[in-house]
Write an enzyme that holds these catalytic residues in place. Structure first.
Site, mmCIF file in Angstrom:
data_model
loop_
_atom_site.group_PDB
_atom_site.id
_atom_site.type_symbol
_atom_site.label_atom_id
_atom_site.label_comp_id
_atom_site.label_asym_id
_atom_site.label_seq_id
_atom_site.Cartn_x
_atom_site.Cartn_y
_atom_site.Cartn_z
ATOM 1 C CB SER A 44 6.401 -3.334 11.557
ATOM 2 O OG SER A 44 5.968 -2.067 11.994
ATOM 3 C CE LYS A 100 0.534 2.667 5.149
ATOM 4 N NZ LYS A 100 0.860 2.578 6.559
ATOM 5 C CD GLU A 138 -1.958 4.439 7.691
ATOM 6 O OE1 GLU A 138 -2.079 4.656 6.477
ATOM 7 O OE2 GLU A 138 -0.901 4.003 8.202
ATOM 8 C CG HIS A 163 -4.977 0.688 5.900
ATOM 9 N ND1 HIS A 163 -4.484 1.642 6.764
ATOM 10 C CD2 HIS A 163 -3.942 -0.133 5.618
ATOM 11 C CE1 HIS A 163 -3.193 1.403 6.982
ATOM 12 N NE2 HIS A 163 -2.840 0.322 6.293
ATOM 13 N N GLY A 211 3.188 1.031 10.885
ATOM 14 C CA GLY A 211 3.763 2.366 10.688
ATOM 15 C C GLY A 211 4.943 2.706 11.570
ATOM 16 C CG ASN A 228 -1.555 1.214 1.620
ATOM 17 O OD1 ASN A 228 -1.709 2.093 0.767
ATOM 18 N ND2 ASN A 228 -1.991 1.322 2.869
ATOM 19 C CD GLU A 254 -2.136 -4.122 7.263
ATOM 20 O OE1 GLU A 254 -0.948 -4.086 6.935
ATOM 21 O OE2 GLU A 254 -2.950 -3.237 6.981
HETATM 22 P P1 PGA Z 1 4.011 -0.745 7.536
HETATM 23 O O1 PGA Z 1 2.526 -0.474 7.017
HETATM 24 O O2 PGA Z 1 4.517 -1.985 6.878
HETATM 25 O O3 PGA Z 1 4.756 0.477 7.125
HETATM 26 O O4 PGA Z 1 3.929 -0.894 9.037
HETATM 27 C C1 PGA Z 1 1.635 -1.534 6.942
HETATM 28 C C2 PGA Z 1 0.300 -1.048 6.491
HETATM 29 O O5 PGA Z 1 -0.106 0.096 6.778
HETATM 30 O O6 PGA Z 1 -0.417 -1.809 5.829
#
Ligand code: PGA
Length: 253
Positions: free
Chosen positions: A207, A9, A93, A91, A167, A7, A161
């Site tokens: 992560s 983002k 976020e 997601h 993040g 993703n 997740e």
């Molecule tokens: P990240 O993001 O691998 O940077 O922790 C994962 C995600 O938001 O799907």
């Protein structure tokens, strides 16, 4: 088959994304079902790139209505019109920063299924839920509300997740955390869909990077990995993918 995607983002430009796709599309291993979720502005432009058949583009979000007075939103029909067949919904976020709820995510899931889009449904518990021992409850709620009434999800993928693992500054999940969460997701899917659950791939994300991907990729409960930061550069994408595949082939040659 191993699912592997990123993703992007709210990062990057069309030019950068074109170069990124060209690079990861080159010599993409055949045993991978890969996907990239760019921002909308790049998404349409990228549909003109020539991609290998096992590299799919998808959207990071969409509205649940096919059209209407919803300023700033993109509908499922618009995605299909742009040549997009995959959409991520729910997601963390979107839930935490944009106020999406289980019930709005449900409306989006229904709209995506109605429009024949493959759905990547994201679920995950918060740190507070984990600390209170409510992981199973949170995942069960998110999945049952989102999938309510969908008897046979035709093209469904789920990404587990944990919010606390996503993040910058997040904690890394342990293998035990991943097994527990993934198994819970699979249990809930089995209770909803019985034998058909084997057709629903469950990916792990949060992560994931070149250092930890091998340990996650070789877990029986993991059908794929969903990667953020560590896969935003083509070199990173390829390295994490290659290490994951190598570890899987060594685990079950
Ligand atoms: P990240 O993001 O691998 O940077 O922790 C994962 C995600 O938001 O799907």
């Amino acid at each position: 088959m191993f699912y592997f995607g990123t993703n992007l983002k709210m990062h990057g430009t069309v030019k950068r994304h074109e170069a990124f796709l060209a690079s990861i599309g080159e010599n993409l291993p055949a045993e991978v079902e890969a996907f990239v979720l760019p921002p909308y502005t790049s998404l349409y432009a990228l549909t003109r790139s020539s991609l290998p058949p096992n590299l799919q583009l998808g959207a990071q979000n969409m509205h649940w209505e096919d059209e209407g007075a919803y300023t700033g939103a993109i509908s499922p029909i618009m995605l299909k019109d742009a040549g997009i067949d995959l959409v991520m919904l729910g997601h963390a976020e979107r839930r935490n920063l944009f106020g999406e709820t289980d019930s709005t995510i449900h409306r989006k899931v229904v709209a995506a299924a109605r429009n024949d889009l493959t759905i990547l449904l994201c679920v995950g518990e918060t740190m507070e839920e984990k600390e209170a021992g409510l992981t199973r409850q949170a995942l069960t709620r998110q999945l049952t509300v989102a999938l309510d009434g969908l008897s046979v999800p035709p093209n469904l993928r789920v990404a587990y997740e944990p919010v606390w693992a996503i993040g910058e500054g997040a904690s890394e999940a342990s293998e035990e955390d991943v097994i527990e969460g993934m198994q819970t997701v699979k249990d809930v899917l089995a209770s909803l869909y019985g034998g058909k659950v084997v057709e629903i791939p469950v990916l792990f994300g949060g992560s994931v990077n070149a250092g930890n991907c091998a340990s996650f990729a070789t877990l029986n409960v993991v059908d794929g990995l969903f990667v953020g930061r560590a896969a935003w550069q083509a070199e990173g994408f390829k390295e994490v993918l290659q290490k994951s595949l190598l570890a899987r082939s060594q685990a079950s040659p």
